[in-house]
Motif scaffolding. Structure first.
Motif, PDB file in Angstrom:
ATOM      1  N   LEU A   1      55.895  38.953  53.175  1.00 23.53           N
ATOM      2  CA  LEU A   1      55.067  37.887  52.623  1.00 23.53           C
ATOM      3  C   LEU A   1      55.836  36.585  52.639  1.00 23.53           C
ATOM      4  CD1 LEU A   1      55.365  37.764  48.835  1.00 23.53           C
ATOM      5  CD2 LEU A   1      56.084  39.850  49.967  1.00 23.53           C
ATOM      6  N   VAL A   2      55.159  35.522  52.261  1.00 18.51           N
ATOM      7  CA  VAL A   2      55.805  34.229  52.076  1.00 18.51           C
ATOM      8  C   VAL A   2      55.849  33.953  50.583  1.00 18.51           C
ATOM      9  CG1 VAL A   2      55.722  31.765  52.555  1.00 18.51           C
ATOM     10  CG2 VAL A   2      54.969  33.399  54.301  1.00 18.51           C
ATOM     11  N   ASN A   3      57.051  33.902  50.043  1.00 11.18           N
ATOM     12  CA  ASN A   3      57.240  33.522  48.656  1.00 11.18           C
ATOM     13  C   ASN A   3      57.342  32.001  48.571  1.00 11.18           C
ATOM     14  OD1 ASN A   3      57.458  34.869  46.098  1.00 11.18           O
ATOM     15  ND2 ASN A   3      58.916  36.280  47.045  1.00 11.18           N
ATOM     16  N   VAL A   4      57.369  31.484  47.369  1.00 15.15           N
ATOM     17  CA  VAL A   4      57.554  30.054  47.134  1.00 15.15           C
ATOM     18  C   VAL A   4      58.705  29.898  46.157  1.00 15.15           C
ATOM     19  CG1 VAL A   4      56.486  27.935  46.270  1.00 15.15           C
ATOM     20  CG2 VAL A   4      55.109  29.592  47.530  1.00 15.15           C
ATOM     21  N   ASN A   5      59.726  29.123  46.543  1.00 12.86           N
ATOM     22  CA  ASN A   5      60.887  29.003  45.663  1.00 12.86           C
ATOM     23  C   ASN A   5      60.680  27.902  44.620  1.00 12.86           C
ATOM     24  OD1 ASN A   5      61.630  26.491  46.818  1.00 12.86           O
ATOM     25  ND2 ASN A   5      62.981  27.467  48.311  1.00 12.86           N
ATOM     26  N   ALA A   6      61.691  27.717  43.775  1.00  9.62           N
ATOM     27  CA  ALA A   6      61.564  26.789  42.650  1.00  9.62           C
ATOM     28  C   ALA A   6      61.382  25.348  43.098  1.00  9.62           C
ATOM     29  CB  ALA A   6      62.786  26.898  41.737  1.00  9.62           C
ATOM     30  N   ALA A   7      61.775  25.047  44.328  1.00 11.11           N
ATOM     31  CA  ALA A   7      61.566  23.707  44.871  1.00 11.11           C
ATOM     32  C   ALA A   7      60.215  23.557  45.549  1.00 11.11           C
ATOM     33  CB  ALA A   7      62.684  23.378  45.864  1.00 11.11           C
ATOM     34  N   GLY A   8      59.430  24.634  45.560  1.00 13.26           N
ATOM     35  CA  GLY A   8      58.107  24.599  46.165  1.00 13.26           C
ATOM     36  C   GLY A   8      58.078  24.929  47.640  1.00 13.26           C
ATOM     37  N   ALA A   9      59.208  25.360  48.207  1.00 13.97           N
ATOM     38  CA  ALA A   9      59.288  25.628  49.646  1.00 13.97           C
ATOM     39  C   ALA A   9      58.995  27.093  49.947  1.00 13.97           C
ATOM     40  CB  ALA A   9      60.679  25.269  50.161  1.00 13.97           C
ATOM     41  N   PRO A  10      58.379  27.379  51.099  1.00 16.24           N
ATOM     42  CA  PRO A  10      58.102  28.773  51.467  1.00 16.24           C
ATOM     43  C   PRO A  10      59.372  29.523  51.850  1.00 16.24           C
ATOM     44  CG  PRO A  10      57.394  27.269  53.209  1.00 16.24           C
ATOM     45  CD  PRO A  10      57.823  26.412  52.060  1.00 16.24           C
ATOM     46  N   VAL A  11      59.410  30.827  51.517  1.00 17.16           N
ATOM     47  CA  VAL A  11      60.573  31.671  51.776  1.00 17.16           C
ATOM     48  C   VAL A  11      60.098  33.003  52.352  1.00 17.16           C
ATOM     49  CG1 VAL A  11      62.560  32.850  50.757  1.00 17.16           C
ATOM     50  CG2 VAL A  11      61.833  30.643  49.841  1.00 17.16           C
ATOM     51  N   PRO A  12      60.517  33.365  53.589  1.00 15.78           N
ATOM     52  CA  PRO A  12      60.165  34.686  54.123  1.00 15.78           C
ATOM     53  C   PRO A  12      60.733  35.789  53.234  1.00 15.78           C
ATOM     54  CG  PRO A  12      61.058  33.259  55.845  1.00 15.78           C
ATOM     55  CD  PRO A  12      61.299  32.566  54.545  1.00 15.78           C
ATOM     56  N   THR A  13      59.903  36.767  52.911  1.00 14.04           N
ATOM     57  CA  THR A  13      60.247  37.764  51.900  1.00 14.04           C
ATOM     58  C   THR A  13      59.733  39.136  52.307  1.00 14.04           C
ATOM     59  OG1 THR A  13      60.069  36.068  50.163  1.00 14.04           O
ATOM     60  CG2 THR A  13      59.992  38.351  49.443  1.00 14.04           C
ATOM     61  N   ALA A  14      60.489  40.170  51.942  1.00 10.41           N
ATOM     62  CA  ALA A  14      60.032  41.547  52.114  1.00 10.41           C
ATOM     63  C   ALA A  14      60.281  42.298  50.814  1.00 10.41           C
ATOM     64  CB  ALA A  14      60.760  42.226  53.272  1.00 10.41           C
ATOM     65  N   ARG A  15      59.436  43.287  50.533  1.00  8.85           N
ATOM     66  CA  ARG A  15      59.513  44.000  49.260  1.00  8.85           C
ATOM     67  C   ARG A  15      59.602  45.506  49.494  1.00  8.85           C
ATOM     68  NH1 ARG A  15      55.341  43.526  45.496  1.00  8.85           N
ATOM     69  NH2 ARG A  15      54.327  44.964  46.909  1.00  8.85           N
ATOM     70  N   TYR A  16      60.212  46.157  48.518  1.00 11.74           N
ATOM     71  CA  TYR A  16      60.329  47.613  48.563  1.00 11.74           C
ATOM     72  C   TYR A  16      60.624  48.089  47.145  1.00 11.74           C
ATOM     73  CZ  TYR A  16      63.109  51.908  48.891  1.00 11.74           C
ATOM     74  OH  TYR A  16      63.633  53.145  48.668  1.00 11.74           O
ATOM     75  N   MET A  17      59.996  49.177  46.713  1.00 13.95           N
ATOM     76  CA  MET A  17      60.141  49.657  45.345  1.00 13.95           C
ATOM     77  C   MET A  17      61.429  50.474  45.204  1.00 13.95           C
ATOM     78  SD  MET A  17      56.981  51.192  43.130  1.00 13.95           S
ATOM     79  CE  MET A  17      56.260  50.039  41.965  1.00 13.95           C
ATOM     80  N   ALA A  18      62.560  49.815  45.399  1.00 13.44           N
ATOM     81  CA  ALA A  18      63.840  50.511  45.493  1.00 13.44           C
ATOM     82  C   ALA A  18      64.255  51.167  44.184  1.00 13.44           C
ATOM     83  CB  ALA A  18      64.929  49.539  45.946  1.00 13.44           C
ATOM     84  N   GLY A  19      64.181  50.417  43.080  1.00  8.99           N
ATOM     85  CA  GLY A  19      64.629  50.972  41.808  1.00  8.99           C
ATOM     86  C   GLY A  19      63.810  52.167  41.383  1.00  8.99           C
ATOM     87  N   ARG A  20      62.500  52.089  41.567  1.00  8.38           N
ATOM     88  CA  ARG A  20      61.625  53.205  41.204  1.00  8.38           C
ATOM     89  C   ARG A  20      61.935  54.428  42.061  1.00  8.38           C
ATOM     90  NH1 ARG A  20      56.393  52.873  39.364  1.00  8.38           N
ATOM     91  NH2 ARG A  20      57.201  51.238  37.991  1.00  8.38           N
ATOM     92  N   GLU A  21      62.092  54.241  43.365  1.00  4.89           N
ATOM     93  CA  GLU A  21      62.375  55.381  44.233  1.00  4.89           C
ATOM     94  C   GLU A  21      63.757  55.962  43.956  1.00  4.89           C
ATOM     95  OE1 GLU A  21      59.370  54.964  47.963  1.00  4.89           O
ATOM     96  OE2 GLU A  21      61.514  55.051  48.368  1.00  4.89           O
ATOM     97  N   PHE A  22      64.729  55.108  43.681  1.00  8.31           N
ATOM     98  CA  PHE A  22      66.077  55.591  43.372  1.00  8.31           C
ATOM     99  C   PHE A  22      66.039  56.501  42.142  1.00  8.31           C
ATOM    100  CE2 PHE A  22      70.283  55.332  41.436  1.00  8.31           C
ATOM    101  CZ  PHE A  22      71.128  55.508  42.533  1.00  8.31           C
ATOM    102  N   GLU A  23      65.321  56.090  41.110  1.00 10.92           N
ATOM    103  CA  GLU A  23      65.218  56.905  39.895  1.00 10.92           C
ATOM    104  C   GLU A  23      64.552  58.238  40.194  1.00 10.92           C
ATOM    105  OE1 GLU A  23      66.233  56.510  36.552  1.00 10.92           O
ATOM    106  OE2 GLU A  23      67.533  55.105  37.639  1.00 10.92           O
ATOM    107  N   GLU A  24      63.529  58.224  41.032  1.00 15.04           N
ATOM    108  CA  GLU A  24      62.828  59.467  41.350  1.00 15.04           C
ATOM    109  C   GLU A  24      63.682  60.378  42.227  1.00 15.04           C
ATOM    110  OE1 GLU A  24      59.211  58.038  43.045  1.00 15.04           O
ATOM    111  OE2 GLU A  24      58.374  57.416  41.108  1.00 15.04           O
ATOM    112  N   LEU A  25      64.412  59.810  43.169  1.00 11.49           N
ATOM    113  CA  LEU A  25      65.266  60.621  44.031  1.00 11.49           C
ATOM    114  C   LEU A  25      66.405  61.274  43.258  1.00 11.49           C
ATOM    115  CD1 LEU A  25      65.480  58.301  47.160  1.00 11.49           C
ATOM    116  CD2 LEU A  25      64.365  60.523  47.051  1.00 11.49           C
ATOM    117  N   THR A  26      66.875  60.607  42.230  1.00  8.07           N
ATOM    118  CA  THR A  26      67.982  61.152  41.433  1.00  8.07           C
ATOM    119  C   THR A  26      67.488  61.851  40.172  1.00  8.07           C
ATOM    120  OG1 THR A  26      68.253  59.049  40.252  1.00  8.07           O
ATOM    121  CG2 THR A  26      69.572  59.376  42.254  1.00  8.07           C
TER     122      THR A  26
END
Length: 459
Positions: free
Chosen positions: A276-301
């Motif tokens: 996705l395109v996020n928007v930073n605190a200065a209002g500029a677009p930022v290329p972004t990717a997401r993944y539910m890492a913390g949730r999956e890490f807890e489930e895997l362990t």
């Protein structure tokens, strides 16, 4: 301003932090879980209990510390509908509730294209626009009572000051409501007639006003204590790095891993892989990717993560024990993939922690590749304490990883909206790519397995 109280409401926990901008010290004053209430019309956040927690925590902080300003940061995909009395017109919907999917076909006919919003189509309520559409259709009378739609950080700032504001980092986080390149609301907002419900746009660092007199009396805060508009939590993690030079990436970790690329050539993003395109605190677009890492890490362990010793890590790499995506296939870089282990599941806590660390790092490297990241990778949040994760992330990307600290990022970034850090930040620990062949072989085998599309040996 030096002493900043930071309200930090994550999906899993709510915290009040005290950040000293003269030293960089960040102290957690109070913490509580952020459970979802299931009674009522739909699953929702307990705004009443959170408010009482925040008042009590601010009172405790003000009794022993100076508070020069208050800044707010929260998770995204969340908004409050506030009526003309300042009360909630409807409960604040939990974005993991599946109700909005019931109207997916109707909503899809209305939502703008990815090329306009930089917002991929996400399930459940992860697109804020889908939440609002569902609420408007299912509860039209209550929705009609709304005077303001307030994104989540600005809801808490409103509770503290009585001043309603809209803000770009929260509007720009996969909501379908914002055009990040133009800095304006999307066509969806006008199609639905929602534009009048959004208050005036204010930057994240703007002071909305002092705390209300009743808040000052209830907490012991100074009557003139200023409250900032507030910021989406992933973008708070980005604030300390906005002034840097050259290509770099920031990986903010917690329940979600949010990978953001700065200074690199803008890639063509694939909305089907949770970019996705996020928007930073200065209002500029930022290329972004997401993944539910913390949730999956807890489930895997199974919630029993430990610090794997070198022998446990070496054994997992030697035996090629690896997890294949995804435990949450509706999100992340491999949508629709069925989770599995190869050649077998992990068999003890240390081994599971090692395998989960390597898996989340490989998924993180994939996220970084999708957004065209280059240069060093700065890791903020809980995964900054996981050396196995950092070593594999460096190896899989071929670039150094800078560990900024477990607590660094969100709280400090939100505090920096109030003023600059006058102390030098501690030097980040730098992790270089491994040179040993087994590490690179592990990366190659995992990538080959993922590209083949097959599942592994079950959970």
């Amino acid at each position: 301003m030096r002493h900043i109280a930071v309200i930090d409401i994550g999906k899993t926990n709510a915290k009040l932090l005290h950040v000293d901008l003269a030293t960089g010290a960040e102290v957690t004053v109070a913490r509580r879980g952020n459970p979802v209430r299931t009674e009522g019309p739909y699953p929702h956040f307990d705004a009443g209990q959170l408010w009482q927690f925040l008042l009590a925590s601010l009172r405790d902080l003000a009794s022993g510390q100076t508070v020069d300003a208050i800044s707010v940061t929260t998770h995204g995909a969340c908004a409050a509908l506030v009526d003309c009395t300042g009360e909630l017109a409807l409960p604040i919907l939990d974005y993991e509730f599946g109700g909005p999917d019931d109207l997916a076909a109707e909503y899809d006919a209305l939502r703008p294209d990815f090329s306009e919003t930089g917002s991929p189509r996400l399930p459940l309520g992860l697109n804020l626009g889908a939440q609002l559409y569902w609420l408007a259709q299912r509860f039209p009378d209550a929705f009609a009572r709304a005077r303001h739609i307030l994104t989540y950080p600005q809801y808490w700032s409103f509770r503290l000051t009585g001043v309603a504001a809209a803000e770009a980092t929260s509007l720009g986080c996969h909501t379908d409501l914002w055009r990040p390149r133009q800095g304006d609301f999307s066509a969806l907002v006008d199609r639905m007639g929602w534009r009048p419900l959004f208050p005036p746009l204010r930057p994240a660092a703007s002071v909305l006003g002092p705390v209300l007199p009743a808040i000052a009396a209830a907490t012991g805060l100074g009557a003139g204590t200023p409250v900032l508009s507030g910021i989406h939590d992933s973008n708070a993690s980005l604030v300390p790095h906005l002034a840097g030079a050259g290509p770099r990436a920031v990986v903010s970790t917690g329940t979600w891993m949010i990978a953001m690329a700065l200074g690199a050539a803008a890639p063509v993003l694939d909305p089907g892989r949770d970019t996705l395109v996020n928007v930073n605190a200065a209002g500029a677009p930022v290329p972004t990717a997401r993944y539910m890492a913390g949730r999956e890490f807890e489930e895997l362990t199974a919630g029993r993560s430990t610090r794997p010793d070198e022998a446990a890590l070496a054994a997992v790499i030697r035996d090629g024990v690896m997890a294949l995506p995804s435990l949450h296939p509706d999100t992340g870089p491999f949508p629709g993939r069925q989770f599995g282990w190869v050649p077998r599941p992990c068999d003890d806590d240390a081994g599971c922690t090692a395998a989960a660390s390597l898996y989340t790092a490989l998924m993180g490297a994939e996220c970084l590749s999708l957004i065209g990241a280059d240069g060093p990778t700065i890791v903020e949040g809980p995964f900054a304490a996981n050396l196995a994760f950092a070593r594999m992330l460096a190896t899989a990307t071929g670039r150094p990883v800078h560990l900024a600290g477990e607590g660094a990022g969100t709280g400090l970034g939100a505090a920096l909206l109030a003023g600059p850090l006058t102390a030098a930040r501690p030097a980040a620990r730098v992790i270089l790519p491994e040179t040993a062949a087994p590490w690179h072989a592990y990366v190659a085998v995992w990538r080959q397995a993922v590209s083949g599309g097959g599942a592994g040996a079950g959970r």
